[in-house]
Motif scaffolding. Structure first.
Motif, PDB file in Angstrom:
ATOM      1  N   TYR A   1       0.833  -1.210   0.000  1.00 38.39           N
ATOM      2  CA  TYR A   1       0.000   0.000   0.000  1.00 38.39           C
ATOM      3  C   TYR A   1       0.862   1.252   0.000  1.00 38.39           C
ATOM      4  O   TYR A   1       0.600   2.209  -0.739  1.00 38.39           O
ATOM      5  CB  TYR A   1      -0.915  -0.025   1.221  1.00 38.39           C
ATOM      6  N   GLN A   2       1.932   1.237   0.812  1.00 40.56           N
ATOM      7  CA  GLN A   2       2.814   2.407   0.882  1.00 40.56           C
ATOM      8  C   GLN A   2       3.518   2.645  -0.445  1.00 40.56           C
ATOM      9  O   GLN A   2       3.653   3.808  -0.890  1.00 40.56           O
ATOM     10  CB  GLN A   2       3.843   2.202   2.010  1.00 40.56           C
TER      11      GLN A   2
ATOM     12  N   GLU B   1       1.956  12.212  -9.532  1.00 36.33           N
ATOM     13  CA  GLU B   1       1.194  13.456  -9.450  1.00 36.33           C
ATOM     14  C   GLU B   1       2.124  14.658  -9.375  1.00 36.33           C
ATOM     15  O   GLU B   1       1.924  15.675 -10.068  1.00 36.33           O
ATOM     16  CB  GLU B   1       0.269  13.416  -8.220  1.00 36.33           C
TER      17      GLU B   1
ATOM     18  N   ARG C   1       2.406   1.818  -3.375  1.00 39.53           N
ATOM     19  CA  ARG C   1       1.413   2.325  -4.323  1.00 39.53           C
ATOM     20  C   ARG C   1       1.130   3.806  -4.085  1.00 39.53           C
ATOM     21  O   ARG C   1       1.066   4.601  -5.028  1.00 39.53           O
ATOM     22  CB  ARG C   1       0.112   1.513  -4.174  1.00 39.53           C
ATOM     23  N   GLU C   2       0.956   4.185  -2.827  1.00 42.58           N
ATOM     24  CA  GLU C   2       0.707   5.596  -2.512  1.00 42.58           C
ATOM     25  C   GLU C   2       1.904   6.454  -2.882  1.00 42.58           C
ATOM     26  O   GLU C   2       1.756   7.554  -3.433  1.00 42.58           O
ATOM     27  CB  GLU C   2       0.410   5.738  -1.014  1.00 42.58           C
ATOM     28  N   GLN C   3       3.101   5.935  -2.584  1.00 39.82           N
ATOM     29  CA  GLN C   3       4.311   6.701  -2.916  1.00 39.82           C
ATOM     30  C   GLN C   3       4.441   6.864  -4.421  1.00 39.82           C
ATOM     31  O   GLN C   3       4.824   7.940  -4.915  1.00 39.82           O
ATOM     32  CB  GLN C   3       5.527   5.967  -2.348  1.00 39.82           C
TER      33      GLN C   3
ATOM     34  N   ASN D   1       1.932   6.849  -6.601  1.00 40.60           N
ATOM     35  CA  ASN D   1       0.908   7.808  -7.048  1.00 40.60           C
ATOM     36  C   ASN D   1       1.329   9.245  -6.755  1.00 40.60           C
ATOM     37  O   ASN D   1       1.168  10.144  -7.598  1.00 40.60           O
ATOM     38  CB  ASN D   1      -0.425   7.496  -6.377  1.00 40.60           C
ATOM     39  N   ASP D   2       1.865   9.483  -5.563  1.00 40.30           N
ATOM     40  CA  ASP D   2       2.325  10.839  -5.209  1.00 40.30           C
ATOM     41  C   ASP D   2       3.461  11.294  -6.128  1.00 40.30           C
ATOM     42  O   ASP D   2       3.508  12.462  -6.552  1.00 40.30           O
ATOM     43  CB  ASP D   2       2.797  10.871  -3.754  1.00 40.30           C
TER      44      ASP D   2
END
Length: 468
Positions: free
Chosen positions: A18-19, A29, A21-23, A25-26
């Motif tokens: 999860y981390q 962006e 994936r979030e990293q 995505n950030d």
């Protein structure tokens, strides 16, 4: 411990994925925003330096060549649309122009217009990858919108995915080692914790009323184990006291019952003996010519009653003092036939599919078993019109089976539970010791005896001896 390690490994793996994936995505962006800002800065610089009036109609002329320079410097392609969503200019080569939308969707224009930041990002999937497209207004030097810039952006997660895979492999190796360590540690810890419980369990399994039970002694037990051991030792003391009282009570009860039975059986012949003596004393006349005949008759009566008492004493002696087993290799079929030879009744039949069935038994005791069962059958068929007693010997796997069946009066249900009790009998004569003695003999050879019976139809006794 093992479950905690497994749960922790799953949770950490899930949080890690999860981390990442979030990293990722950030990262994409932020990168898209930076590229967009850099392109806008370059376009603003061109708008300030151009000789054309900054307007929607002149965007095609202003960025006729500059769009390629900006795309080359920023290493990214982008498109310019007018405020109505019509394509004005693209930095892509002509052969890729077919992949560019000539007109923006109304949804994109509406979302861009209502956005507080005047910026809209559209997320899609293309060719199996995540695809983003940002839309932002192009402003003239007076901050008036004159066009729309479209920046397509394909997310490249191959590097992050490779790093994530490597990290998960290392994490999996660490947790595999931890799991093995937890299994080994849990094994020894559980063995250490349960060793006292295992001792108690073993002792409980060995506890029996028929022998002296040992108490448990454990050095430095925990408080809980100490209480359990103390309770067990107290139970053993109480059990021994109860067993001693029970054994004493059973012995006394057995002697009382046996004494009653012996007294009852002895009284039966004593009564006619007493009457015979009194009658002889009253009526005997030595001068009577028939005196020798009367004396002989009196003597015969006395001898018969004495023989009855002798038989009673022998029966109780045989039951109480069972002779030692003399195991010998014998043919059960032949010995069973021999036991039946003493009976002269024509309705006793013998059947055996085998001529030889060898077992290690005591010949005398085997004959006693057969004769007692046949005697019981004979006493069950005296009132039957067509009496029949069938004795069979057969082999059943590792057992030798002897069956004695009759078509007699049967055994009432109320008497079935007591049929093997030593003093129980439903007959007007006899002491009820036969079946009890048979049961003792059979069980001493680790065999079994059972029966089935229906009133007015008959009874079948089945004896099984292990074949050796």
């Amino acid at each position: 411990m093992i479950l905690l390690v497994v749960i922790a490994s799953v949770l950490i793996a899930g949080v890690t994925i999860y981390q990442y994936r979030e990293q990722s995505n950030d990262y994409h962006e932020n990168r898209l925003e930076r590229k967009e800002e850099q392109i806008l800065q370059s376009m603003n610089y061109v708008l300030q330096e151009t000789t054309y009036e900054p307007s929607t109609e002149n965007l095609a002329h202003i960025f006729r060549t500059e769009i390629y320079k900006i795309a080359d410097v920023q290493n990214v392609n982008f498109n310019i649309y007018d405020l109505e969503g019509q394509l004005i200019k693209s930095s892509k080569p002509a052969f890729e122009a077919d992949s560019i939308s000539n007109c923006l969707d109304a949804e994109v224009l509406n979302n861009l217009e209502i956005s507080p930041t005047k910026r809209y990002v559209e997320e899609k999937r293309a060719a199996g990858d995540n695809y983003q497209a940002s839309y932002t207004y192009i402003n003239d030097p007076k901050f008036k919108p004159i066009g729309i810039i479209n920046l397509p952006y394909f997310e490249d997660n191959s590097f992050n995915d490779m790093e994530l895979k490597e990290f998960l492999m290392r994490l999996g190796g660490v947790y595999l080692l931890m799991l093995l360590s937890a299994i080994i540690l849990a094994y020894f810890v559980s063995k250490y914790i349960t060793r006292s419980l295992q001792t108690v369990a073993d002792k409980l399994h060995q506890t029996s009323l028929s022998k002296r039970n040992e108490k448990i002694y454990i050095e430095n037990p925990s408080e809980e184990i100490g209480k359990l051991v103390h309770s067990y030792n107290s139970m053993i003391d109480q059990l021994e006291q109860s067993a001693a009282k029970l054994a004493k009570s059973e012995r006394e009860q057995a002697w009382r019952e046996m004494a009653k039975q012996v007294a009852h059986e002895i009284k039966n012949p004593l009564t006619p003996m007493r009457l015979s003596v009194q009658s002889f004393e009253r009526k005997f006349n030595p001068t009577d010519p028939d005196a020798p005949e009367k004396l002989s008759e009196f003597s015969k009566t006395m001898v018969q009653q004495i023989d009855i008492m002798s038989n009673i004493a022998s029966a109780f002696s045989n039951f109480a003092d069972m002779p030692a087993q003399q195991k010998e290799t014998l043919n059960v079929v032949e010995v069973t036939k021999l036991a039946l030879d003493i009976f002269q009744e024509p309705y006793i039949h013998f059947i055996s599919d085998e001529t030889t069935l060898i077992a290690k038994l005591d010949r005398t005791q085997l004959i006693r078993v057969v004769t007692n069962l046949v005697k019981n059958a004979l006493q069950a068929v005296p009132e039957i019109d067509n009496p029949r007693i069938l004795v069979t010997v057969a082999q059943e796997k590792d057992w030798i089976k002897i069956c004695v069946a009759d078509n007699g009066i049967g055994i009432p249900d109320a008497h079935k539970e007591k049929i093997f009790e030593p003093k129980f009998t439903t007959k007007t004569s006899g002491m009820g010791l036969g079946l009890g003695m048979v049961k003792n003999i059979v069980e001493n050879y680790h065999g079994t005896i059972e029966f089935t019976s229906q009133e007015a139809k008959g009874t079948v006794f089945i004896v099984k001896f292990p074949k050796e």
